[in-house]
Design a protein around this motif. Structure first.
Motif, PDB file in Angstrom:
ATOM      1  N   GLY A  55       0.992  -1.172  -0.140  1.00  0.00           N
ATOM      2  CA  GLY A  55       0.001  -0.045   0.024  1.00  0.00           C
ATOM      3  C   GLY A  55       0.880   1.209   0.157  1.00  0.00           C
ATOM      4  O   GLY A  55       1.670   1.625  -0.932  1.00  0.00           O
ATOM      5  N   ALA A  56       0.552   2.102   0.772  1.00  0.00           N
ATOM      6  CA  ALA A  56       1.198   3.348   1.187  1.00  0.00           C
ATOM      7  C   ALA A  56       2.836   3.553   1.223  1.00  0.00           C
ATOM      8  O   ALA A  56       3.379   4.267   1.457  1.00  0.00           O
ATOM      9  N   LEU A  57       3.051   2.144   1.685  1.00  0.00           N
ATOM     10  CA  LEU A  57       4.742   1.988   2.003  1.00  0.00           C
ATOM     11  C   LEU A  57       5.470   2.147   0.652  1.00  0.00           C
ATOM     12  O   LEU A  57       6.624   2.280   0.667  1.00  0.00           O
ATOM     13  N   ALA A  58       4.692   1.656  -0.256  1.00  0.00           N
ATOM     14  CA  ALA A  58       5.451   1.611  -1.871  1.00  0.00           C
ATOM     15  C   ALA A  58       5.476   2.606  -2.502  1.00  0.00           C
ATOM     16  O   ALA A  58       4.278   3.218  -3.069  1.00  0.00           O
ATOM     17  N   VAL A  59       6.354   3.695  -2.045  1.00  0.00           N
ATOM     18  CA  VAL A  59       6.307   5.010  -3.012  1.00  0.00           C
ATOM     19  C   VAL A  59       7.210   5.086  -4.044  1.00  0.00           C
ATOM     20  O   VAL A  59       7.090   5.500  -4.894  1.00  0.00           O
ATOM     21  N   ARG A  60       8.334   4.511  -3.710  1.00  0.00           N
ATOM     22  CA  ARG A  60       9.603   4.582  -4.731  1.00  0.00           C
ATOM     23  C   ARG A  60      10.034   2.931  -4.866  1.00  0.00           C
ATOM     24  O   ARG A  60       9.198   2.212  -4.825  1.00  0.00           O
ATOM     25  N   SER A  61      11.104   2.934  -5.495  1.00  0.00           N
ATOM     26  CA  SER A  61      11.611   1.224  -5.611  1.00  0.00           C
ATOM     27  C   SER A  61      11.732   0.670  -4.429  1.00  0.00           C
ATOM     28  O   SER A  61      12.055   1.294  -3.259  1.00  0.00           O
ATOM     29  N   ARG A  62      11.626  -0.557  -4.278  1.00  0.00           N
ATOM     30  CA  ARG A  62      11.764  -1.574  -2.983  1.00  0.00           C
ATOM     31  C   ARG A  62      12.873  -0.958  -2.356  1.00  0.00           C
ATOM     32  O   ARG A  62      12.885  -0.994  -1.030  1.00  0.00           O
ATOM     33  N   ALA A  63      14.074  -0.921  -3.155  1.00  0.00           N
ATOM     34  CA  ALA A  63      15.417  -0.691  -2.500  1.00  0.00           C
ATOM     35  C   ALA A  63      15.643   0.493  -1.601  1.00  0.00           C
ATOM     36  O   ALA A  63      15.853   0.780  -0.757  1.00  0.00           O
ATOM     37  N   VAL A  64      14.975   1.529  -2.433  1.00  0.00           N
ATOM     38  CA  VAL A  64      15.212   2.823  -1.807  1.00  0.00           C
ATOM     39  C   VAL A  64      14.082   3.091  -0.841  1.00  0.00           C
ATOM     40  O   VAL A  64      14.532   3.389   0.210  1.00  0.00           O
ATOM     41  N   ASP A  65      12.962   2.325  -0.873  1.00  0.00           N
ATOM     42  CA  ASP A  65      12.083   2.652   0.249  1.00  0.00           C
ATOM     43  C   ASP A  65      12.697   1.926   1.584  1.00  0.00           C
ATOM     44  O   ASP A  65      12.512   2.385   2.703  1.00  0.00           O
ATOM     45  N   THR A  66      13.048   0.513   1.272  1.00  0.00           N
ATOM     46  CA  THR A  66      13.833  -0.067   2.508  1.00  0.00           C
ATOM     47  C   THR A  66      14.698   0.490   3.239  1.00  0.00           C
ATOM     48  O   THR A  66      14.808   0.742   4.270  1.00  0.00           O
ATOM     49  N   ALA A  67      15.807   1.169   2.247  1.00  0.00           N
ATOM     50  CA  ALA A  67      17.020   1.837   2.640  1.00  0.00           C
ATOM     51  C   ALA A  67      16.505   2.899   3.640  1.00  0.00           C
ATOM     52  O   ALA A  67      17.276   3.183   4.607  1.00  0.00           O
ATOM     53  N   VAL A  68      15.609   3.775   3.168  1.00  0.00           N
ATOM     54  CA  VAL A  68      15.122   5.248   3.623  1.00  0.00           C
ATOM     55  C   VAL A  68      14.654   4.966   5.106  1.00  0.00           C
ATOM     56  O   VAL A  68      15.010   5.306   6.122  1.00  0.00           O
ATOM     57  N   LEU A  69      13.634   3.746   5.186  1.00  0.00           N
ATOM     58  CA  LEU A  69      13.028   3.341   6.486  1.00  0.00           C
ATOM     59  C   LEU A  69      14.183   2.693   7.233  1.00  0.00           C
ATOM     60  O   LEU A  69      14.080   3.207   8.565  1.00  0.00           O
ATOM     61  N   LEU A  70      15.089   1.916   6.974  1.00  0.00           N
ATOM     62  CA  LEU A  70      16.214   1.586   7.800  1.00  0.00           C
ATOM     63  C   LEU A  70      17.419   2.741   8.322  1.00  0.00           C
ATOM     64  O   LEU A  70      17.451   2.717   9.550  1.00  0.00           O
TER      65      LEU A  70
END
Length: 86
Positions: A55-70
Motif C-alpha cells: 500500500g502506502a509503503l510503496a512510494v519509490r523502488s523497493r530498495a530505496v524505500d527499504t533503505a530510507v526506512l532503515l
C-alpha cells in the motif's frame, strides 16, 4: 472494500501512536526506541510484501524505500540512546 495496504499502514500508525503514548508515560528514550522499531518493521514489510499489499509503503523502488526506512529507524534508535535519562 478497503485497499489491500490499509491494514499494513494501520498497524504501523498504531505503532507510532504507541511510541507517542510511551514517550508521554515512560520518557523520550523508550518512545524513540519503539518508534525506531516501528520504522524497522516498516522496512522489513516493504522488503517482503508485494506492492499491492504494501500500500502506502510503496512510494519509490523497493530498495530505496527499504533503505530510507532503515536509515530512519537507525537514526531514531541512535538519537534515543544518546538522550539523558530522566
Amino acid at each position: 472494500m478497503p485497499p489491500a495496504g490499509g491494514a499494513v499502514l494501520g498497524a504501523l500508525v498504531a505503532g507510532a501512536g504507541l511510541a507517542l503514548v510511551l514517550t508521554l508515560l515512560a520518557g523520550p528514550v523508550a518512545g524513540g526506541l519503539v518508534l525506531g522499531a516501528d520504522l524497522a518493521v516498516a522496512a522489513v514489510l516493504r522488503l517482503v510484501l508485494p506492492v499491492r499489499v504494501a500500500g502506502a509503503l510503496a512510494v519509490r523502488s523497493r530498495a530505496v524505500d527499504t533503505a530510507v526506512l532503515l536509515v530512519l529507524a537507525a537514526a531514531c534508535a541512535a538519537l534515543s540512546w544518546s538522550l539523558p535519562e530522566g
